[in-house]
Write an enzyme that holds these catalytic residues in place. Structure first.
Site, PDB file in Angstrom:
ATOM      1  N   GLY A   1      50.618  43.947  41.790  1.00 21.63           N
ATOM      2  CA  GLY A   1      51.819  43.974  40.510  1.00 21.63           C
ATOM      3  C   GLY A   1      53.047  44.320  40.998  1.00 21.63           C
ATOM      4  O   GLY A   1      53.897  43.760  40.379  1.00 21.63           O
TER       5      GLY A   1
ATOM      6  N   ASP B   1      31.685  35.959  32.437  1.00 20.67           N
ATOM      7  CA  ASP B   1      30.636  36.271  31.476  1.00 20.67           C
ATOM      8  C   ASP B   1      29.348  36.713  32.141  1.00 20.67           C
ATOM      9  O   ASP B   1      29.262  36.546  33.402  1.00 20.67           O
ATOM     10  CB  ASP B   1      30.207  34.921  30.771  1.00 20.67           C
ATOM     11  CG  ASP B   1      31.242  34.219  30.098  1.00 20.67           C
ATOM     12  OD1 ASP B   1      31.337  35.008  28.883  1.00 20.67           O
ATOM     13  OD2 ASP B   1      31.630  33.241  30.153  1.00 20.67           O
TER      14      ASP B   1
ATOM     15  N   TYR C   1      23.022  33.209  29.025  1.00 21.73           N
ATOM     16  CA  TYR C   1      23.530  33.549  30.195  1.00 21.73           C
ATOM     17  C   TYR C   1      24.409  32.355  30.837  1.00 21.73           C
ATOM     18  O   TYR C   1      24.001  31.280  30.641  1.00 21.73           O
ATOM     19  CB  TYR C   1      22.313  33.809  31.205  1.00 21.73           C
ATOM     20  CG  TYR C   1      21.919  35.247  30.863  1.00 21.73           C
ATOM     21  CD1 TYR C   1      22.193  36.239  31.541  1.00 21.73           C
ATOM     22  CD2 TYR C   1      20.791  35.216  30.133  1.00 21.73           C
ATOM     23  CE1 TYR C   1      21.546  37.637  31.305  1.00 21.73           C
ATOM     24  CE2 TYR C   1      20.103  36.491  30.120  1.00 21.73           C
ATOM     25  CZ  TYR C   1      20.401  37.366  30.575  1.00 21.73           C
ATOM     26  OH  TYR C   1      19.902  38.840  30.481  1.00 21.73           O
TER      27      TYR C   1
ATOM     28  N   THR D   1      38.036  32.013  40.725  1.00 22.93           N
ATOM     29  CA  THR D   1      39.342  31.119  40.804  1.00 22.93           C
ATOM     30  C   THR D   1      40.604  32.317  40.144  1.00 22.93           C
ATOM     31  O   THR D   1      40.339  32.506  39.070  1.00 22.93           O
ATOM     32  CB  THR D   1      39.415  29.843  40.008  1.00 22.93           C
ATOM     33  OG1 THR D   1      38.643  28.999  40.978  1.00 22.93           O
ATOM     34  CG2 THR D   1      40.810  29.129  40.160  1.00 22.93           C
ATOM     35  N   LEU D   2      41.452  32.405  40.948  1.00 22.64           N
ATOM     36  CA  LEU D   2      42.737  33.237  40.440  1.00 22.64           C
ATOM     37  C   LEU D   2      44.089  32.374  39.972  1.00 22.64           C
ATOM     38  O   LEU D   2      44.160  31.163  40.752  1.00 22.64           O
ATOM     39  CB  LEU D   2      43.163  33.997  41.683  1.00 22.64           C
ATOM     40  CG  LEU D   2      41.967  34.882  42.343  1.00 22.64           C
ATOM     41  CD1 LEU D   2      42.735  35.077  43.734  1.00 22.64           C
ATOM     42  CD2 LEU D   2      41.599  35.766  41.577  1.00 22.64           C
ATOM     43  N   GLU D   3      44.539  32.655  38.861  1.00 23.84           N
ATOM     44  CA  GLU D   3      45.718  31.744  38.566  1.00 23.84           C
ATOM     45  C   GLU D   3      46.964  32.718  39.078  1.00 23.84           C
ATOM     46  O   GLU D   3      47.430  33.281  38.131  1.00 23.84           O
ATOM     47  CB  GLU D   3      45.780  31.565  36.971  1.00 23.84           C
ATOM     48  CG  GLU D   3      44.273  31.137  36.544  1.00 23.84           C
ATOM     49  CD  GLU D   3      43.369  31.509  35.642  1.00 23.84           C
ATOM     50  OE1 GLU D   3      44.084  32.494  34.978  1.00 23.84           O
ATOM     51  OE2 GLU D   3      42.524  31.411  35.107  1.00 23.84           O
TER      52      GLU D   3
ATOM     53  N   SER E   1      47.219  47.496  41.517  1.00 26.83           N
ATOM     54  CA  SER E   1      48.582  47.528  41.119  1.00 26.83           C
ATOM     55  C   SER E   1      49.610  47.532  42.210  1.00 26.83           C
ATOM     56  O   SER E   1      50.938  46.991  42.063  1.00 26.83           O
ATOM     57  CB  SER E   1      48.562  49.307  40.792  1.00 26.83           C
ATOM     58  OG  SER E   1      48.204  50.025  41.629  1.00 26.83           O
TER      59      SER E   1
END
Length: 178
Positions: A98, A112, A152, A120-122, A95
């Site tokens: 954000g 998964d 898996y 990896t962050l967008e 938060s």
């Protein structure tokens, strides 16, 4: 069912969850805080094409931080390498992040069972904001899976993000058949 701090610790002791490096102080009531790695990436082309390999340029965040600009997609990476073998990891922004106008993922917040890698962050921002390597960036929440698992992620022949890396990874959409 979301795993509590005690259940996350049990899963780590059993090897069902791996977090490297692990810092006990980053464990919350029902989540684990992850940090922004030192590498960011930007796409080379202004127009991205879902059917081609869109290449990126990697760079390191300097010690004085790096100012993210609105209207630009940055690919970042977590410092933490993680594995999950019996639960579904969800990555959510903190938060505090954000409230700085930083969004850490466009769509891919769920991992998964069997995912073994850094995340990896967008990253996108609503206004200019300076970020730093090592700053808390998100939190992993783990959901238990009911039933046996047949497929898996780390054992799938067509898994596109299995190669262990410390760099953000660009979209591999082009590997899909469509």
């Amino acid at each position: 069912m979301i795993l509590s701090d005690k259940k996350i610790l049990e899963a780590i002791e059993d090897g069902q969850i791996v977090i490297e490096p692990f810092d006990r102080s980053c464990l919350g009531t029902n989540s684990y805080d992850v940090h922004l790695g030192k590498h960011l990436a930007l796409y080379r082309d202004q127009i991205l094409d879902a059917k081609k390999h869109n290449e990126v340029e990697h760079f390191e965040i300097p010690e004085e931080g790096y100012v993210l600009e609105p209207g630009t997609l940055y690919l970042g990476v977590t410092e933490e390498y993680t594995e999950t073998h019996n639960s579904v990891p969800f990555l959510e922004g903190k938060s505090s992040v954000g409230r700085l106008g930083i969004d850490i993922h466009a769509t891919a917040g769920k991992g998964d069972v069997g995912f073994c890698n850094t995340w990896t962050l967008e990253i996108s921002v609503t206004q200019k904001v300076r970020v730093y390597a090592g700053m808390p960036i998100g939190q992993l929440i783990y959901f238990m899976v009911e039933g046996d698992i047949e497929n898996y992620y780390n054992k799938k022949k067509n898994a596109k993000y299995n190669t262990r890396t410390i760099l953000p990874v660009e979209s591999m959409m082009w590997k899909n058949k469509f």
